[in-house]
Design a protein around this motif. Sequence first.
Motif, short mmCIF file in Angstrom:
data_model
loop_
_atom_site.label_atom_id
_atom_site.label_comp_id
_atom_site.label_asym_id
_atom_site.label_seq_id
_atom_site.Cartn_x
_atom_site.Cartn_y
_atom_site.Cartn_z
N GLN A 61 0.84 -1.20 0.00
CA GLN A 61 0.00 0.00 0.00
C GLN A 61 0.87 1.25 0.00
N HIS A 62 0.22 2.38 -0.28
CA HIS A 62 0.85 3.64 0.10
C HIS A 62 0.24 3.99 1.44
N PHE A 63 0.90 3.53 2.52
CA PHE A 63 0.26 3.58 3.83
C PHE A 63 0.28 4.98 4.41
N VAL A 64 -0.90 5.42 4.83
CA VAL A 64 -1.02 6.69 5.54
C VAL A 64 -1.63 6.38 6.90
N PRO A 65 -0.92 6.70 8.00
CA PRO A 65 -1.42 6.30 9.32
C PRO A 65 -2.87 6.70 9.57
N ALA A 66 -3.25 7.89 9.13
CA ALA A 66 -4.60 8.36 9.41
C ALA A 66 -5.66 7.49 8.73
N ARG A 67 -5.29 6.86 7.61
CA ARG A 67 -6.29 6.06 6.89
C ARG A 67 -6.17 4.57 7.23
N GLY A 68 -5.07 4.19 7.86
CA GLY A 68 -4.97 2.82 8.38
C GLY A 68 -4.78 1.76 7.32
N TRP A 69 -4.80 0.49 7.80
CA TRP A 69 -4.57 -0.64 6.91
C TRP A 69 -5.73 -0.85 5.95
N PHE A 70 -6.93 -0.35 6.35
CA PHE A 70 -8.10 -0.63 5.52
C PHE A 70 -8.37 0.50 4.53
N GLY A 71 -7.86 1.71 4.85
CA GLY A 71 -8.19 2.84 4.01
C GLY A 71 -7.08 3.29 3.07
#
Lengths: 299, 297
Positions: free
Chosen positions: A39-49
């Motif tokens: 993913q392009h992981f963004v902490p605020a959106r989490g693993w699901f977002g």
Amino acid sequence: MKQGGWNREIPLYLMILPGVLLVFVYSYVPMAGIVMAFQHFVPARGWFGSNWVGLDNFRYVAAMPDIVQVVWNTIFISAMKLIAGIVVPITIALLLNEVGKNGFKRGIQTLVYLPHFMSWVILGGVLIDILSPTQGLVNLMIKQFGGHPIYFLGDNSWFPFTLVVTNEWKEFGFSTIVYLAALTNINPSLYEAATIDGANRWKQMLHVTLPGMTPIIVLMVTLSLGQILNAGFDQVFNLYSPVVYESGDIIDTLIYRIGLVDAQYSVSTAVGLFKSVISFLFISVSYYLAYRFANYRIF
Amino acid sequence: MRSNMSISRKLFVSGNYVFLTLLAVLCLLPLVHVLALSFSSSSAAGTGLVRFWPVDMTLSSYRFVLDKPEFLLSMGVTVKRVLLGASFNMLLIILVAYPLSKETKAFRLRTPLAWYFVFTMLFSGGLIPLYMTVRNTGMLDSLWGLIFPTWGMGTNIFNIVLMLNFFRGLPKELEESGVVDGAGHWTVCWKIIVPLSLPVLATVALFTIVYHWNSWFDGLIFMNRTEHYPLSTYLQTILVQDQLANVNAQDLASLQEVSDRTAKAAQIFIGSLPILLVYPFLQRFFIKGIVMGSVKG
């Protein structure tokens, strides 16, 4: 065992439950968290977002200029540690075995185990002081004997070897225990027979002691092969500095810096996944071999 | 034997004694040197006079360190962590090891559950997913963040294996007699098995105490605020990262008397003191512990 055995087992499940839950949350949930490598992981959106990016993170890692060097450093340092970690403890165990006085033997052992129980923070502090090129004890002695000071922790040609030697300083005493235990299990009548056949102590060592230790040596080599990608994070992290990244940066320290210093969470996870998968293969194969050839079982 | 030792054998034996003695001394000299530094005056340390005995013996480095609020604060965190963490670890290790020490016919899911724990030693999610999990479970900057996340990590799995192997080595009749008297698993575990397992309990207790005292990396990554740092993490920032940011003006003034180097030496010594204190017990138990652990059932 009477019928309705499950009822009798219920307390056992209740007992084991807290441990199972804790391991689930902090070992198995992070395994699922590996998705962030894709993913392009963004902490605020989490693993699901967070957005999926396929293998982009892996391509980015493969294109990093230092990655080959870092993998090489890791393997080089841990391979040297592996060899030193076999040769030194066996030699010391053999020498200790030649000592007749048990009190002396135990005294020596007691002294050399000590660093094993100290953390790399403490030992790192000690080493940074004694290896300092200006004030350190080691370099003062080198200068006294007319040599030039050596920057053990700041010179790329010395740094990996400093790691190996200092790691052996911490661990050889502890590793010796296993080999000494194996030595006491050798049947004394073998030595008597060898003496009658005219073998001197050297010949006895070659033809009785070493063959008697072979199973445990094979086992220790096999088990340590599984650790080939673990070059010792605690040690390297507490001894390295940017000047020795070239020779001392290892996969684990790279994961730390990319992930927690630069906050490139997904890239760091991708490197971590690469390491975990290869380590998993190595550890599984090494445990399997240890099980097949030395009848070793984890539990 | 002794009378007919050849000359070369005699030479080897005495050479061996000398070599092993020198080796043991060499292993300890770095630690002795730092200890000597910590009791020396800053000027003596600065001129490189200190070898293995203090020069201008003084306690000023210790006074300086023990006056530092950050040092005392992190010491407090560590004491709490060791007490809470070691007892929590022990409790859960016993509660996991007891069921896993049963035969499969008495505990049918024994083997899958044992693999459930062992698998975590073979494969892991890695640093960042663990960090995110700790963050998502609200453990950042909490004392429990130093206890829960690392409970199931390698060292403790080893402790579980150690303990369950010891439990298995106990005579089965003890448990059976308890069962005949109507005792359930809970009673058997705490009233029969645990009191008979003091050697392994002592070993594991010492291992977990040393583990919690020494751990520094979890403090570094899970604690954002430096006042939550345990001692090892605090020492890591002082001894290794050497952050000038951690030194305030007052410190700089007293540093002239104490010198950074002797102050560090004093902190190294204080940081390893508990290990040195439990070491005599540790080394008595751990050989037994390792031998017990290698007895596979």
